[in-house]
Scaffold this active site. Structure first.
Site, mmCIF file in Angstrom:
data_model
loop_
_atom_site.group_PDB
_atom_site.id
_atom_site.type_symbol
_atom_site.label_atom_id
_atom_site.label_comp_id
_atom_site.label_asym_id
_atom_site.label_seq_id
_atom_site.Cartn_x
_atom_site.Cartn_y
_atom_site.Cartn_z
ATOM 1 N N ASP A 84 -55.851 13.830 27.304
ATOM 2 C CA ASP A 84 -56.175 14.004 28.716
ATOM 3 C C ASP A 84 -56.616 15.445 28.945
ATOM 4 O O ASP A 84 -55.967 16.393 28.469
ATOM 5 C CB ASP A 84 -54.959 13.720 29.594
ATOM 6 N N GLU A 131 -57.353 3.601 30.203
ATOM 7 C CA GLU A 131 -56.150 3.414 29.399
ATOM 8 C C GLU A 131 -56.459 2.975 27.969
ATOM 9 O O GLU A 131 -55.588 2.480 27.258
ATOM 10 C CB GLU A 131 -55.191 2.402 30.060
#
Length: 510
Positions: free
Chosen positions: A327, A188
């Site tokens: 991502d 994260e």
């Protein structure tokens, strides 16, 4: 060709939670196989094609240990092969006379794509992803970024477990790829002051943060504090051009719509058409229209990168570094045309005079500036910790704290029981499984899914399931039922047998 000042780096973060043996649909293994077929297979094809052209330093590729474990797992490999064959059959069904003409045409293209994927998988992937990735790392085509086991939110983790997860994660990458990563994508992009010391001790030389952590000044990597560990920041002006919480290329009307299914075959035969258009009213997918959109977006992105490098280099008075980070699953899974766009961008940038390199290349070339003190941060909503520590997930934060305390106390007790004074205890399978289940409990995925209301029930179920496994085994140990503890550990390991080299003896002492 005019040489553009500075360096551009593309960073991809590849992560899914541990899904094997934990449900199939709508959340579970299907998520893994969809991402594998739509993102990982095409990305590997793109990188192998470019590597064969002796292109080097193209991508800094983060692969979390939990994804590596699944892409190498025999159970997952077998089921992936079956999933691809099922995709091929569903595409064939779409070509039948009973289907609408547009769906028949779409099914023919999809059948050819599924057949190619099956052939690629059978030839290249049957021994897992690690051999393929090692070839790309050995060739210098990609730089590997590692991470801690099971993707925990590190700032909220007990220091002993945080150190253990990081060191075991780096060791896992070393065993799979014969390369220990010099850098990591912290789960994260989460950071707490002082974590740079953990990184230095583990041999990590650089890590990723989000742009706001560096107050938006991402033109150079920055050593953190008084040490040598460098934080690299994602350039949001460039990254958000591709995808942001509100906009980006994948939402273009010509691209395949992710959310619209043909419910007979499970295929996705529509294009976006418009943001406010209902699924039933979406137009059929048109490959030619999508091709033209890809070319336009490649041209747009190259222009943005050139302008950003030029402007930032002028601003700081030296060649600048621009990082776009995403991502991996955006390319293919969420954005069907993403892998094609990616290959064309990686060709077009050098042709436009842009030097493309990895984070390692940036360090070696001196793209670093003055030291900085980073604030507590992440790349989540608000760029702080609220997604993983807010009121909505307070119960999971408490659960994690209790489970970690139980695990550390139990593993310490086991080591005390089996260790002679001054001697290293023998490896204990029970202790290993306790830490394995604990790490799965504290995965950052579960609070993220709850905070975002994305399969929140599944996320809570998974967190509590692994917490129950930890407590059940620990309870047997605490009550002196050693044989029962071994049976329980073996039973849970059948579902959660990832990270076979995990060794509880390497847990830092109190």
């Amino acid at each position: 060709m005019t040489r553009v000042p500075g360096l551009f780096t593309l960073v991809l973060h590849t992560h899914l939670p541990w899904l094997a043996h934990h449900g199939r649909w709508p959340v579970g293994e299907e998520w893994l196989y969809q991402s594998w077929s739509a993102s990982y297979l095409p990305l590997m094809r793109v990188l192998r094609t470019l590597a064969a052209e002796e292109r080097r330093g193209l991508v800094t590729l983060g692969i979390t240990p939990v994804v590596s474990a699944q892409l190498d797992d025999p159970y997952c490999l077998d089921n992936m092969y079956h999933w691809l064959a099922n995709w091929q059959l569903r595409a064939l069904e779409a070509t039948t006379v009973a289907s609408p003409e547009a769906l028949r045409e779409f099914g023919s293209r999809e059948h050819a794509e599924a057949t190619r994927a099956l052939e690629d998988f059978a030839v290249l992937w049957r021994h897992g992803a690690s051999p393929l990735l090692r070839e790309l790392i050995d060739a210098g085509t990609v730089e590997l970024l590692g991470g801690p086991l099971a993707h925990p939110f590190q700032p909220l983790l007990h220091p002993r477990l945080r150190e253990f997860a990081l060191r075991e994660g780096l060791a896992d990458a070393g065993q799979r790829f014969a390369h220990v990563p010099a850098g990591i994508w912290a789960p994260e992009c989460a950071y707490a002051p002082g974590m740079e010391h953990d990184y230095a001790a583990a041999g990590v030389g650089h890590f990723m943060v989000d742009g706001p952590s560096l107050h938006g000044d991402t033109a150079l990597g920055r050593p953190v504090g008084a040490g040598d560990v460098v934080a690299f920041g994602r350039d949001l002006k460039v990254s958000y051009r591709v995808w942001s919480p509100k906009s980006g290329y994948p939402g273009h009307a010509a691209y395949r719509d992710f959310h619209t299914y043909d419910h007979t075959t499970g295929l996705k035969p529509a294009r976006v058409t418009g943001r406010m258009v209902a699924s039933a009213d979406k137009a059929p997918y048109d490959p030619g229209r999508a091709e033209r959109a890809v070319d336009a977006h490649v041209e747009d992105f190259v222009r943005i990168v050139v302008d950003r490098l030029t402007d930032e280099s002028e601003r700081i008075g030296r060649p600048a570094h621009v990082i776009a980070a995403f991502d991996t699953e955006l390319f293919g899974h969420w954005w069907y045309e993403g892998p094609v766009w990616l290959e064309r961008v990686l060709r077009a940038l050098p042709a436009a005079g842009v030097r493309v390199g990895t984070l390692n290349d940036a360090v070696a070339a001196g793209y670093t500036g003055a030291a900085v003190d980073l604030p507590p941060s992440s790349w989540g909503s608000g760029k702080d910790w609220q997604v993983w520590s807010g009121e909505q997930v307070a119960d999971l934060v408490q659960l994690n704290s209790e489970v970690i305390d139980t695990a550390l106390t139990t593993v310490d007790k086991l080591h005390e029981q089996t260790s002679a004074v001054g001697a290293r205890p023998p490896r204990d399978f029970v202790a290993d499984q306790i830490l394995r289940e604990t790490l799965l409990t504290v995965s950052s995925d579960w609070p993220f899914m709850v905070s975002k209301d994305s399969a929140a029930d599944y996320a809570r179920y998974r967190a509590h399931l692994h917490a129950h496994a930890t407590r059940e085994i620990a309870s047997a140990v605490a009550s002196g039922r050693g044989e029962a503890a071994r049976r329980l550990a073996d039973g849970w390991n059948r579902a959660d047998g990832l990270f076979g080299a995990l060794d509880a003896r390497r847990l830092p002492r109190p």
